[in-house]
Every structure is written in structure tokens, then in C-alpha cells.
Motif scaffolding. Structure first.
Motif, mmCIF file in Angstrom:
data_model
loop_
_atom_site.group_PDB
_atom_site.id
_atom_site.type_symbol
_atom_site.label_atom_id
_atom_site.label_comp_id
_atom_site.label_asym_id
_atom_site.label_seq_id
_atom_site.Cartn_x
_atom_site.Cartn_y
_atom_site.Cartn_z
ATOM 1 N N SER A 13 0.873 -1.252 -0.038
ATOM 2 C CA SER A 13 0.053 0.175 -0.021
ATOM 3 C C SER A 13 0.920 1.299 -0.043
ATOM 4 O O SER A 13 0.347 2.194 -0.772
ATOM 5 C CB SER A 13 -0.664 0.019 1.310
ATOM 6 O OG SER A 13 -1.651 -1.146 1.218
ATOM 7 N N VAL A 75 -6.361 -0.647 1.670
ATOM 8 C CA VAL A 75 -7.101 0.762 1.764
ATOM 9 C C VAL A 75 -6.234 1.607 2.377
ATOM 10 O O VAL A 75 -6.281 2.644 2.388
ATOM 11 C CB VAL A 75 -8.388 0.484 2.409
ATOM 12 C CG1 VAL A 75 -9.128 1.504 2.876
ATOM 13 C CG2 VAL A 75 -9.508 -0.575 1.801
ATOM 14 N N ALA A 105 -11.378 5.327 4.308
ATOM 15 C CA ALA A 105 -10.818 3.961 4.533
ATOM 16 C C ALA A 105 -11.539 3.246 5.364
ATOM 17 O O ALA A 105 -11.778 1.851 5.129
ATOM 18 C CB ALA A 105 -9.381 4.267 5.194
ATOM 19 N N LEU A 108 -14.382 1.738 3.230
ATOM 20 C CA LEU A 108 -13.708 0.753 2.510
ATOM 21 C C LEU A 108 -13.528 -0.485 3.037
ATOM 22 O O LEU A 108 -14.063 -1.646 2.562
ATOM 23 C CB LEU A 108 -12.593 1.162 1.717
ATOM 24 C CG LEU A 108 -12.698 2.348 0.556
ATOM 25 C CD1 LEU A 108 -11.668 2.822 0.036
ATOM 26 C CD2 LEU A 108 -13.683 1.620 -0.575
ATOM 27 N N ILE A 109 -13.094 -0.713 4.239
ATOM 28 C CA ILE A 109 -12.717 -1.863 5.053
ATOM 29 C C ILE A 109 -13.875 -2.405 5.261
ATOM 30 O O ILE A 109 -14.176 -3.755 5.256
ATOM 31 C CB ILE A 109 -11.831 -1.440 6.297
ATOM 32 C CG1 ILE A 109 -10.530 -0.964 5.926
ATOM 33 C CG2 ILE A 109 -11.978 -2.765 7.453
ATOM 34 C CD1 ILE A 109 -9.820 -0.491 7.094
ATOM 35 N N GLN A 218 -10.285 4.483 -5.755
ATOM 36 C CA GLN A 218 -10.241 3.406 -4.573
ATOM 37 C C GLN A 218 -11.482 2.527 -4.424
ATOM 38 O O GLN A 218 -11.584 1.481 -3.984
ATOM 39 C CB GLN A 218 -9.666 3.925 -3.245
ATOM 40 C CG GLN A 218 -8.153 4.236 -3.139
ATOM 41 C CD GLN A 218 -7.276 2.988 -3.566
ATOM 42 O OE1 GLN A 218 -7.508 1.859 -2.734
ATOM 43 N NE2 GLN A 218 -6.279 3.100 -4.629
ATOM 44 N N THR A 254 -18.309 6.126 3.321
ATOM 45 C CA THR A 254 -17.343 6.411 2.243
ATOM 46 C C THR A 254 -17.703 7.610 1.397
ATOM 47 O O THR A 254 -17.054 8.392 0.962
ATOM 48 C CB THR A 254 -17.191 5.266 1.211
ATOM 49 O OG1 THR A 254 -16.981 4.014 1.955
ATOM 50 C CG2 THR A 254 -16.301 5.447 0.024
#
Length: 276
Positions: A13, A75, A105, A108-109, A218, A254
Motif C-alpha cells: 500500500s 485501503v 478508509a 472501504l474496509i 479506490q 465512504t
């Protein structure tokens, strides 16, 4: 081995974030930000090598650890990218930028964790591949058209989303090539959407709102891959009330983080012309 996988994914990352920051720095200084112009810039090429290294580390990490551990680590590139980009422009990242990136982040996780892992062999016929490419091209074209008259922050996000859709389609085809049954012409189909996505992403970077562009990428890339995987490869989607509520909450986080990031200071000191 899970700890090793997490470490490799985290290092990957960092490389991916550094590469994206280098490419954005060069794209913002190139008018127009075309691939033909950018490939002559050593720092942009160095960014490409860093992205390739990050991708390779991520692939290796998947050999040592489960997807549910490795994917969330990816992420972290969003959190690494903003400080890297700010350092290249010799300024400190704003607390608001980092806070918004952290919210994205977390969202997204959450989305990654609720998607069940598919263990079957993916299969894609000619009709499915044509539908995948046509659908991705149509969505990317619509996003590109919407970006033409959009204000800078929104333009960066829309162009990056278009790139993310094409990258997601490329990832879906690549998954079939690696693990499943496919037709020979798929090998020729993979590079085209990836190259178009790369060109669109550089236009997004050139607008100057790096955080928005990178966050949009992303988000759009994995969601597109999940959608195509479910529609064309028979991969599972989240089921049950808990998973659905988690996915909705993660999606809301998000979206909120991306909107907040769009209101922060651009990474480019001057406005750049609209994409054409």
C-alpha cells in the motif's frame, strides 16, 4: 503467516501510494496530461514502477494470508497517499484531509469485510466478456461526459471513477485468466481498458484534487469488480440483515468522506483546463 501477509500488504500500500503521488505530481505539471507526454518524465515512470511493486507485494500477500486480512490493508494506500503528495509539494497535509481519508478508509474496509470470499472457479464466455466490456465502456463514457462541464473537484472524482470502472473490468477479466476458463481473445481484450483507464486517471490527477481522485479510484475499482463478479461470474454478495446494514453504513461513510475530501485544498496551485 497472517502477520507476514498483513505486513506485505501494508508495504504494498505504501509503494502504491507513493507511485500515485509521484504520477499526480507530474500529471498536474503537464498540459495536456497525455500519456505520450508523461512517459517522457522519469518521475512519472518511477511512480509506475512503485505502483507495479505495490501490486506485486499485494499479490504475494494473498498467497500467505486470507483475503479478509489482505484487502483491508490495501485501503491504507489512501492514508499514505495524501502525506506523500503533500510532501512532494512541500506542504503539510491538512488535518481535514487526513480525517476525511480515514473515514473513507473505514468505509472501504467495512465494504470489503462484508463481501463473502468466492472459492469456485470463475467462468466467463464470449457473451459475458462482451457484456462486461460494453457495460464498463458505457459507464466510463457517461462519467467522462459528465466530467467535461463539472467543477474541478467533481471533475477529478468523475474522471477517476471512470478509470476505476475500467480497472474493475480489467481486474474481473484478469481473475478469469488466472483462475478460470476463458477464450483466447481475452488476452487481447485486457490491455485496452487498462490503458484507457490509465489515461483517464492522469487527466483526473491533472485537475489537482488528488485526494478526491485517489479516493474515487479506490471506491470505484473494487465495487465495479464485485458487481461484475456477482453478475457475470456468480460470485456471492453480502446476505443477511447484519451484512446489509454494515454495507449501507460503510457506503454512507465512504460517500461522506469523499464529499469532505472534495472541500479541502487542491494539490495543484492553479486551475487546469477541463478534460477533452
Amino acid at each position: 503467516m497472517t502477520v507476514v501477509a498483513a505486513g506485505l500488504a501494508l508495504l504494498g500500500s505504501l509503494f502504491f501510494a507513493l507511485g500515485a503521488a509521484l504520477q499526480q505530481f507530474e500529471a498536474a505539471g503537464a498540459v495536456p496530461a497525455t500519456l505520450r507526454r508523461l512517459i517522457r518524465r522519469p518521475r512519472w515512470l518511477l511512480g509506475g514502477l512503485a505502483i507495479a511493486a505495490g501490486t506485486a507485494l499485494h499479490v504475494v500477500a494473498l498467497k500467505y494470508g486470507p483475503l479478509t486480512v489482505v484487502q483491508p490493508m490495501g485501503v491504507a494506500s489512501l492514508l499514505f497517499a495524501l502525506p506523500c503528495a503533500a510532501a512532494l509539494r512541500r506542504r503539510r497535509p491538512q488535518p481535514g484531509e487526513l480525517a476525511a481519508a480515514a473515514v473513507i478508509a473505514i468505509g472501504l474496509i467495512g465494504l470489503v469485510l462484508v463481501v463473502p470470499e468466492h472459492t469456485g472457479e470463475p467462468r466467463l464466455g464470449t457473451g459475458g466478456a462482451v457484456a462486461l466490456l460494453a457495460g464498463a465502456a458505457t459507464a466510463a463514457l457517461a462519467l467522462w461526459a459528465a466530467a467535461l462541464q463539472a467543477p474541478p473537484a467533481r471533475r477529478a472524482g468523475l474522471l477517476a471513477m471512470a478509470a476505476g470502472v475500467l480497472y474493475g473490468a480489467t481486474a474481473t477479466l484478469t481473475r478469469v485468466l488466472v483462475d478460470g476458463e476463458w477464450e483466447p481473445w481475452f488476452l487481447l481484450a485486457v490491455p485496452l481498458p487498462a490503458l484507457i483507464a490509465l489515461a483517464l486517471l492522469q487527466r483526473a490527477y491533472a485537475v489537482g484534487h488528488f485526494g478526491v481522485a485517489f479516493a474515487a479510484l479506490q471506491v470505484a475499482d473494487p465495487l465495479t469488480a464485485v458487481a461484475f463478479g456477482a453478475l457475470l461470474l456468480g460470485e456471492p454478495l453480502p446476505t443477511g440483515a447484519a451484512s446489509t446494514l454494515t454495507a449501507l453504513a460503510a457506503g454512507a461513510l465512504t460517500a461522506a468522506g469523499t464529499v469532505a475530501l472534495a472541500r479541502t485544498t487542491p494539490m495543484s496551485p492553479t486551475p487546469l483546463p477541463a478534460a477533452r
